[in-house]
Design a protein around this motif. Sequence first.
Motif, PDB file in Angstrom:
ATOM      1  N   ALA A 195      -8.173   4.134   2.857  1.00 54.21           N
ATOM      2  CA  ALA A 195      -6.878   3.453   2.740  1.00 54.21           C
ATOM      3  C   ALA A 195      -6.037   3.742   3.974  1.00 54.21           C
ATOM      4  CB  ALA A 195      -6.152   3.920   1.484  1.00 54.21           C
ATOM      5  N   ASN A 196      -5.678   2.699   4.726  1.00 54.61           N
ATOM      6  CA  ASN A 196      -4.863   2.850   5.934  1.00 54.61           C
ATOM      7  C   ASN A 196      -3.405   2.512   5.617  1.00 54.61           C
ATOM      8  OD1 ASN A 196      -7.162   3.358   7.692  1.00 54.61           O
ATOM      9  ND2 ASN A 196      -7.670   1.199   7.377  1.00 54.61           N
ATOM     10  N   SER A 197      -2.492   3.420   5.973  1.00 56.38           N
ATOM     11  CA  SER A 197      -1.085   3.227   5.620  1.00 56.38           C
ATOM     12  C   SER A 197      -0.249   2.643   6.756  1.00 56.38           C
ATOM     13  CB  SER A 197      -0.459   4.551   5.179  1.00 56.38           C
ATOM     14  OG  SER A 197      -0.297   5.436   6.270  1.00 56.38           O
ATOM     15  N   GLY A 198      -0.464   3.120   7.967  1.00 50.77           N
ATOM     16  CA  GLY A 198       0.404   2.733   9.073  1.00 50.77           C
ATOM     17  C   GLY A 198       1.814   3.262   8.910  1.00 50.77           C
ATOM     18  N   GLY A 199       1.961   4.335   8.125  1.00 48.49           N
ATOM     19  CA  GLY A 199       3.283   4.855   7.788  1.00 48.49           C
ATOM     20  C   GLY A 199       4.116   5.329   8.960  1.00 48.49           C
ATOM     21  N   TYR A 200       3.481   5.771  10.022  1.00 45.75           N
ATOM     22  CA  TYR A 200       4.231   6.202  11.207  1.00 45.75           C
ATOM     23  C   TYR A 200       4.764   5.014  12.009  1.00 45.75           C
ATOM     24  CZ  TYR A 200       2.792  11.157  10.981  1.00 45.75           C
ATOM     25  OH  TYR A 200       2.613  12.471  10.621  1.00 45.75           O
ATOM     26  N   ARG A 201       4.227   3.833  11.753  1.00 46.74           N
ATOM     27  CA  ARG A 201       4.575   2.665  12.557  1.00 46.74           C
ATOM     28  C   ARG A 201       5.539   1.727  11.831  1.00 46.74           C
ATOM     29  NH1 ARG A 201       0.605   1.811  16.613  1.00 46.74           N
ATOM     30  NH2 ARG A 201       0.704  -0.450  16.376  1.00 46.74           N
ATOM     31  N   VAL A 202       6.228   2.254  10.809  1.00 40.17           N
ATOM     32  CA  VAL A 202       7.197   1.480  10.043  1.00 40.17           C
ATOM     33  C   VAL A 202       8.167   0.726  10.990  1.00 40.17           C
ATOM     34  CG1 VAL A 202       8.662   3.555   9.862  1.00 40.17           C
ATOM     35  CG2 VAL A 202       8.955   1.681   8.225  1.00 40.17           C
ATOM     36  N   PRO A 203       8.462  -0.543  10.766  1.00 35.83           N
ATOM     37  CA  PRO A 203       8.073  -1.357   9.603  1.00 35.83           C
ATOM     38  C   PRO A 203       6.757  -2.104   9.772  1.00 35.83           C
ATOM     39  CG  PRO A 203       9.571  -2.604  10.948  1.00 35.83           C
ATOM     40  CD  PRO A 203       9.397  -1.273  11.646  1.00 35.83           C
ATOM     41  N   ASN A 204       6.014  -1.810  10.848  1.00 36.90           N
ATOM     42  CA  ASN A 204       4.755  -2.515  11.100  1.00 36.90           C
ATOM     43  C   ASN A 204       3.595  -1.757  10.459  1.00 36.90           C
ATOM     44  OD1 ASN A 204       6.000  -4.555  12.748  1.00 36.90           O
ATOM     45  ND2 ASN A 204       6.154  -3.020  14.367  1.00 36.90           N
ATOM     46  N   TYR A 205       3.628  -1.677   9.123  1.00 34.20           N
ATOM     47  CA  TYR A 205       2.613  -0.943   8.384  1.00 34.20           C
ATOM     48  C   TYR A 205       1.230  -1.558   8.580  1.00 34.20           C
ATOM     49  CZ  TYR A 205       6.528   1.048   5.684  1.00 34.20           C
ATOM     50  OH  TYR A 205       7.677   1.680   5.293  1.00 34.20           O
ATOM     51  N   ASP A 206       0.220  -0.706   8.433  1.00 34.96           N
ATOM     52  CA  ASP A 206      -1.145  -1.196   8.285  1.00 34.96           C
ATOM     53  C   ASP A 206      -1.260  -1.767   6.878  1.00 34.96           C
ATOM     54  OD1 ASP A 206      -3.972  -1.583   8.384  1.00 34.96           O
ATOM     55  OD2 ASP A 206      -4.203   0.168   9.681  1.00 34.96           O
ATOM     56  N   ARG A 207      -2.274  -2.592   6.630  1.00 33.72           N
ATOM     57  CA  ARG A 207      -2.447  -3.189   5.298  1.00 33.72           C
ATOM     58  C   ARG A 207      -3.936  -3.322   4.940  1.00 33.72           C
ATOM     59  NH1 ARG A 207       0.363  -7.543   4.015  1.00 33.72           N
ATOM     60  NH2 ARG A 207      -1.356  -8.391   2.779  1.00 33.72           N
ATOM     61  N   THR A 208      -4.753  -2.456   5.545  1.00 36.03           N
ATOM     62  CA  THR A 208      -6.203  -2.623   5.395  1.00 36.03           C
ATOM     63  C   THR A 208      -6.881  -1.407   4.776  1.00 36.03           C
ATOM     64  OG1 THR A 208      -6.677  -1.745   7.602  1.00 36.03           O
ATOM     65  CG2 THR A 208      -6.268  -4.114   7.424  1.00 36.03           C
ATOM     66  N   VAL A 209      -8.036  -1.686   4.186  1.00 27.82           N
ATOM     67  CA  VAL A 209      -8.986  -0.641   3.793  1.00 27.82           C
ATOM     68  C   VAL A 209     -10.175  -0.753   4.740  1.00 27.82           C
ATOM     69  CG1 VAL A 209     -10.647   0.086   2.027  1.00 27.82           C
ATOM     70  CG2 VAL A 209      -8.302  -0.491   1.374  1.00 27.82           C
ATOM     71  N   SER A 210     -10.466   0.337   5.430  1.00 24.33           N
ATOM     72  CA  SER A 210     -11.637   0.354   6.314  1.00 24.33           C
ATOM     73  C   SER A 210     -12.890   0.629   5.498  1.00 24.33           C
ATOM     74  CB  SER A 210     -11.494   1.439   7.386  1.00 24.33           C
ATOM     75  OG  SER A 210     -10.493   1.116   8.308  1.00 24.33           O
ATOM     76  N   VAL A 211     -13.968  -0.081   5.825  1.00 22.27           N
ATOM     77  CA  VAL A 211     -15.261   0.116   5.156  1.00 22.27           C
ATOM     78  C   VAL A 211     -16.232   0.680   6.185  1.00 22.27           C
ATOM     79  CG1 VAL A 211     -17.097  -0.944   3.799  1.00 22.27           C
ATOM     80  CG2 VAL A 211     -14.761  -1.870   3.694  1.00 22.27           C
ATOM     81  N   ILE A 212     -16.759   1.866   5.888  1.00 20.14           N
ATOM     82  CA  ILE A 212     -17.628   2.583   6.824  1.00 20.14           C
ATOM     83  C   ILE A 212     -19.047   2.635   6.268  1.00 20.14           C
ATOM     84  CG2 ILE A 212     -17.961   4.711   8.136  1.00 20.14           C
ATOM     85  CD1 ILE A 212     -15.235   3.249   8.586  1.00 20.14           C
ATOM     86  N   ASP A 213     -20.016   2.222   7.062  1.00 13.47           N
ATOM     87  CA  ASP A 213     -21.418   2.400   6.704  1.00 13.47           C
ATOM     88  C   ASP A 213     -21.790   3.863   6.961  1.00 13.47           C
ATOM     89  OD1 ASP A 213     -24.398   2.600   7.623  1.00 13.47           O
ATOM     90  OD2 ASP A 213     -24.294   0.745   6.470  1.00 13.47           O
TER      91      ASP A 213
END
Length: 383
Positions: A195-213
Amino acid sequence: MMKQLRNIVSVAALAGLAISGCRKGDKIVPPEITPVDTARPGAAYNGFYLLNEGNMGSNKSTLDYYDYTTGIYKSNIYATANPTAVKELGDVGNDIATYGSKLYAVINISNKVEVMDAASAKRIKQINILNCRYITFANGKAYVSSYAGPVLVEPNAPIGFVAEIDTATLEITRKVIVGYQPEEMAVAGNKLYVANSGGYRVPNYDRTVSVIDLNTFKEIKKIDVAINLNRLKVDNDGDIYVTSRGDYYNIPSRLFLIDTKTDVVKKQFDIPVSNLWIAGDTAYVYGSVFSYNTGKWTITYNMLNVKTETVLNTNFITDGTDKSIRMPYGIAVNPATREIFVTDAKDYVSSGVLYCFTPAGKKKWSVTTGEIPAHIAFISGTK
């Protein structure tokens, strides 16, 4: 306001824990020992550790232990078990989990994962990871999310990564770049979800879940979900539940369900969720949501049936004790007994409280903890 800031940055040997304590100056003070329940020798779980975060910058993260075999709760057990640890556990305990015979505590601001013997809480090794956040495990490996930079809210905060640790050698083996300010993770099949938050980059939050093989340890896709993601749990069917904190203004906190067969969001639940614990077919959730528009917190409790993927609209605390909980901050459910544990961080500077409820939601006992009690890890016993 403190929680808002924290969200952005933010077996036989067990008997020996009775002599553990904290340090005052050069003196190690024995822990406070509190009988809270009847002894249950031979239970499926010997007990559990509770990690108290401690207020950021105060270097006051502490470790408690509840012993099912004796019914005794022991506060602040780390110092005597580790008398040479000058700064004790460290600054902001952000996650805790067991894997095999080891206990892993993620100490966020101290930039380390503390690896301990699960039976005695004695340090085995310290693994240095900058601004580390959460930990999960699979196939002999530990996976730790990292903000990859200092504690600093600014638009150019760096992209995060996940470190892979070999649980035998306790060495970092691989790293993979994910999204901005990654938080909780879970493994489903041979994929790691972040779960990616982007909380440090407020208000330009991240909105993605990364999927790792996990074979190649490469990011194979990003799933667009919602802004400011935080908690991420997997259910027995392999589906992923992920929480969004919203923007604390007009975009509300919500819960989303990801189908890991297709890696797409298949459902949105229009309820606020700050944390959840899945046991069997039930998800126990609470929301503690701050609004800048009103300047107020809204506290809610709920349950979901994860088999039918429906909200039950039921408070899992049924005796009114929820009215005594000022700020719910952690939740756990004993997988064997289905006892429910909820922590209260109160004002974030005073000692907190841990509540134990029956499966029917009736209070069994409560006990004083360290500051900001948050994370629980159960220890397997004789089955």
